[in-house]
Design a protein around this motif. Structure first.
Motif, PDB file in Angstrom:
ATOM      1  N   HIS A   1      36.987  19.967  54.495  1.00 13.62           N
ATOM      2  CA  HIS A   1      35.829  20.308  53.608  1.00 13.62           C
ATOM      3  C   HIS A   1      35.556  18.936  52.903  1.00 13.62           C
ATOM      4  O   HIS A   1      36.475  18.186  52.226  1.00 13.62           O
ATOM      5  N   ARG A   2      34.529  18.953  52.455  1.00  9.63           N
ATOM      6  CA  ARG A   2      34.022  17.829  51.555  1.00  9.63           C
ATOM      7  C   ARG A   2      32.880  18.046  50.691  1.00  9.63           C
ATOM      8  O   ARG A   2      32.320  19.070  50.878  1.00  9.63           O
TER       9      ARG A   2
ATOM     10  N   THR B   1      31.524  22.273  55.456  1.00 11.42           N
ATOM     11  CA  THR B   1      32.948  22.241  56.328  1.00 11.42           C
ATOM     12  C   THR B   1      32.523  20.755  57.341  1.00 11.42           C
ATOM     13  O   THR B   1      31.638  21.248  58.113  1.00 11.42           O
ATOM     14  N   HIS B   2      33.098  19.799  56.964  1.00 16.85           N
ATOM     15  CA  HIS B   2      32.831  18.753  57.806  1.00 16.85           C
ATOM     16  C   HIS B   2      33.256  18.669  59.337  1.00 16.85           C
ATOM     17  O   HIS B   2      32.500  18.220  60.156  1.00 16.85           O
ATOM     18  N   ALA B   3      34.423  19.344  59.346  1.00 16.92           N
ATOM     19  CA  ALA B   3      34.981  19.289  60.719  1.00 16.92           C
ATOM     20  C   ALA B   3      36.102  20.483  60.977  1.00 16.92           C
ATOM     21  O   ALA B   3      36.442  20.799  59.813  1.00 16.92           O
ATOM     22  N   VAL B   4      36.351  21.005  62.056  1.00 15.00           N
ATOM     23  CA  VAL B   4      37.372  22.066  62.457  1.00 15.00           C
ATOM     24  C   VAL B   4      38.181  21.505  63.668  1.00 15.00           C
ATOM     25  O   VAL B   4      37.618  21.250  64.663  1.00 15.00           O
ATOM     26  N   PHE B   5      39.444  21.529  63.448  1.00 19.00           N
ATOM     27  CA  PHE B   5      40.190  20.945  64.706  1.00 19.00           C
ATOM     28  C   PHE B   5      41.675  21.611  64.842  1.00 19.00           C
ATOM     29  O   PHE B   5      42.137  22.262  63.890  1.00 19.00           O
TER      30      PHE B   5
ATOM     31  N   ALA C   1      38.620  25.826  44.982  1.00 22.04           N
ATOM     32  CA  ALA C   1      37.493  24.727  44.866  1.00 22.04           C
ATOM     33  C   ALA C   1      36.429  24.982  45.750  1.00 22.04           C
ATOM     34  O   ALA C   1      36.606  25.776  46.918  1.00 22.04           O
ATOM     35  N   GLY C   2      35.095  24.838  45.347  1.00 25.46           N
ATOM     36  CA  GLY C   2      34.017  25.218  46.284  1.00 25.46           C
ATOM     37  C   GLY C   2      33.413  23.870  46.694  1.00 25.46           C
ATOM     38  O   GLY C   2      33.252  22.867  45.956  1.00 25.46           O
TER      39      GLY C   2
ATOM     40  N   SER D   1      38.548  13.199  48.700  1.00 24.30           N
ATOM     41  CA  SER D   1      37.031  13.152  49.054  1.00 24.30           C
ATOM     42  C   SER D   1      36.883  14.284  50.153  1.00 24.30           C
ATOM     43  O   SER D   1      36.008  14.906  50.161  1.00 24.30           O
ATOM     44  N   ALA D   2      38.117  14.261  50.947  1.00 27.46           N
ATOM     45  CA  ALA D   2      38.114  15.412  51.929  1.00 27.46           C
ATOM     46  C   ALA D   2      39.277  16.168  51.927  1.00 27.46           C
ATOM     47  O   ALA D   2      40.448  15.596  51.524  1.00 27.46           O
TER      48      ALA D   2
END
Length: 334
Positions: free
Chosen positions: A155-156, A134-138, A129-130, A81-82
């Motif tokens: 990515h989700r 973008t759920h988070a960047v760390f 994959a598309g 999923s992520a």
């Protein structure tokens, strides 16, 4: 190393603003560059940070808007999923273009040229994959190199994918995507940042758009100043400026932007104001973290040159430029 004949692959409209190297290849947004040399084998963590903060494509350097974020993936079968990657996402049309031009991507016989991976060849099948978001960047510490931090993207919502062995297999898809390519709405202030980000040389005084990204809120991200290449930004006033752009009034932000003679800093304040309520998700997460880090009474910016800062020192506003060029008259303290 063999190169694909770049002149037979049509350039997407959104890539036509990019500078080109001496061979005529467009210089993609994520690589290190200089006035005389471009290192296509490098990935700049400083530039990745700007891409993450402003939600820009790692190839063309323009915003995503409602388009999917495409990422090369190495798993087989259904994806989790992520999905987390150390590379910044790209538009589909940019990914398809790169797959036909990039020496590494277009042929299964392509070899990696750097010393660390000498002799390694590309995977037989390349899979992209598309994702919807973008759920988070760390900042992530390398398990193989303690103390080395790189930026990772989570990515989700996988919504599409394509794969190929030979670049010729995706030619038809590229033509179809190219035909329905849409103009990306870029505001005047964002256009200033995009233009500065695309320069091959910024005068040798640091990545000004990376500084603008820190000011917009990236300075609040955990361990962000541990990233490779960000040592030059440590000990400066980016958290203070970011605090002003987080909790300052509209008038304070506009006055700060108007006082700066650095184009990126002049543009990022108005950009923050126009994007209020619709920030890219990673940037909004960083700014939310900053809410607990910045006191309600925003500290004053340090005095400028002619007071406590030498004219050739870094400007205390945090722009990354010399004080004499950024705030020659100084920054007035209340």
């Amino acid at each position: 190393m063999t190169h694909a004949p770049q002149n037979i692959v049509e350039l997407p409209r959104r890539m036509k603003h990019l500078a080109v190297d001496r061979r005529g290849y467009p210089v993609i947004a994520t690589v290190d560059r200089g006035p005389h040399e471009v290192d296509f084998g490098s990935i700049s963590e400083r530039r990745k940070l700007a891409l993450a903060a402003f939600d820009w494509c790692a190839v063309c350097g323009l915003l995503f808007g409602d388009e999917l974020r495409w990422q090369m993936v190495f798993q087989e079968g259904p994806l989790p999923s992520a999905v987390i990657s150390g590379e910044a996402p790209v538009h589909e049309v940019c990914a398809l273009y790169a797959a036909q031009v990039c020496p590494y991507l277009f042929s299964p016989r392509s070899r990696l040229g750097d010393e660390a991976r000498k002799g390694m060849v590309r995977d037989a099948v390349v899979r992209f994959a598309g994702f919807e978001s973008t759920h988070a960047v760390f900042a992530h510490e390398s398990g193989l190199q303690p103390g080395v931090y790189t930026l990772h993207f989570e990515h989700r919502g996988q919504a599409d994918e394509f794969s190929y062995r030979e670049a010729s297999e995706i030619r038809e898809r590229f033509v179809e995507v190219l035909a329905r390519e849409q103009e990306l709405p870029v505001s005047d202030w964002e256009n200033v940042l995009v233009r500065l980000f695309n320069r091959l040389d910024d005068g040798g005084e640091g990545d000004v758009v990376t500084g603008a990204a820190l000011a917009a809120g990236a300075a609040f991200a955990k361990d962000i100043f541990k990233l490779q290449g960000l040592k030059a930004f440590q000990g400066k006033s980016y958290p203070t400026v970011a605090g002003l752009l987080l909790k300052g009034t509209e008038q304070e932000i506009r006055e700060f932007s108007a006082a700066s003679q650095d184009e990126a800093f002049s543009a990022v304040g108005p950009w923050v104001l126009e994007r209020a309520g619709s920030f890219p998700v990673p940037l909004q997460r960083w700014r939310s973290r900053g809410q607990d880090m910045v006191s309600r009474s925003q500290p004053q910016l340090p005095d400028g040159p002619g007071r406590s800062v030498a004219r050739n020192a870094s400007c205390p506003c945090g722009s990354g430029r010399k004080a004499r060029r950024c705030h020659p008259a100084g920054i007035l303290a209340d």
